[in-house]
Design a protein around this motif. Sequence first.
Motif, mmCIF file in Angstrom:
data_model
loop_
_atom_site.group_PDB
_atom_site.id
_atom_site.type_symbol
_atom_site.label_atom_id
_atom_site.label_comp_id
_atom_site.label_asym_id
_atom_site.label_seq_id
_atom_site.Cartn_x
_atom_site.Cartn_y
_atom_site.Cartn_z
ATOM 1 N N ASP A 1 0.821 -1.203 0.000
ATOM 2 C CA ASP A 1 0.000 0.000 0.000
ATOM 3 C C ASP A 1 0.857 1.256 0.000
ATOM 4 O O ASP A 1 0.492 2.270 -0.603
ATOM 5 C CB ASP A 1 -0.920 -0.010 1.226
ATOM 6 N N ILE B 1 -4.335 3.093 4.427
ATOM 7 C CA ILE B 1 -3.910 1.695 4.438
ATOM 8 C C ILE B 1 -4.566 0.938 5.589
ATOM 9 O O ILE B 1 -5.082 -0.168 5.421
ATOM 10 C CB ILE B 1 -2.375 1.612 4.562
ATOM 11 N N SER C 1 2.871 -0.306 6.811
ATOM 12 C CA SER C 1 2.466 1.000 6.293
ATOM 13 C C SER C 1 3.309 2.135 6.853
ATOM 14 O O SER C 1 3.437 3.187 6.236
ATOM 15 C CB SER C 1 0.989 1.264 6.615
#
Length: 207
Positions: free
Chosen positions: A26, A36, A140
């Motif tokens: 992501d 995300i 993330s």
Amino acid sequence: MKAGFLAAWPLVLGYFPVAVAFGLLDREADSSPWEIQMVPLLVFAGAGQFALVGLVAQGTPPLLAAGLGLLLNLRHAFYGPALRPYLRGGPLEAFLLTDEVFALALKTLPHLPEEERRAHFLGLGLGAHLSWNLGTLLGSLGAEGLKGLSQAFGFALPALFFLLALPHLRNRVALLAGGVALVLHLLGQTALGLVLAGALGLLGRRP
């Protein structure tokens, strides 16, 4: 519920590295950490999440991407009837139901007293959900050091599901369903094979 949560440790080992990979993917799609994290919080469907992010990154309209993700996860429609003899679930149970949670629940729920089954299942699902979201968060936030870990343990999730499915291979209908799915997959008809295998599997469930 505590016993179910603790019993989810095999799922945690399988989910965590894959979730890190999802978080890193992501990031590569230029999504913010907040965007995300919302995906596993609200969707929680591994293959569906990867497909959703890939489609959106390619410019697919969000509603169309969501519809394709829903189609990808239609196999879950076969899980509910298979668990119904042991669990009278609702929306929360349906949300927490994944391939691996299903396999582990089908193995453990029949051996528990009826009054303990729902709490045990919720513990399993919450343990899996927590590990998936924690892995996504670390990925993330740019945990590049974990990228090698996620690649090294990429086999963990399919291996985990295979091990959980082994006890059910004594069921002749389950073997037949798996054979149908494999043959159709080799013929290039994977989606059809999954649907037919799911339908056959329901015939072989034992109350």
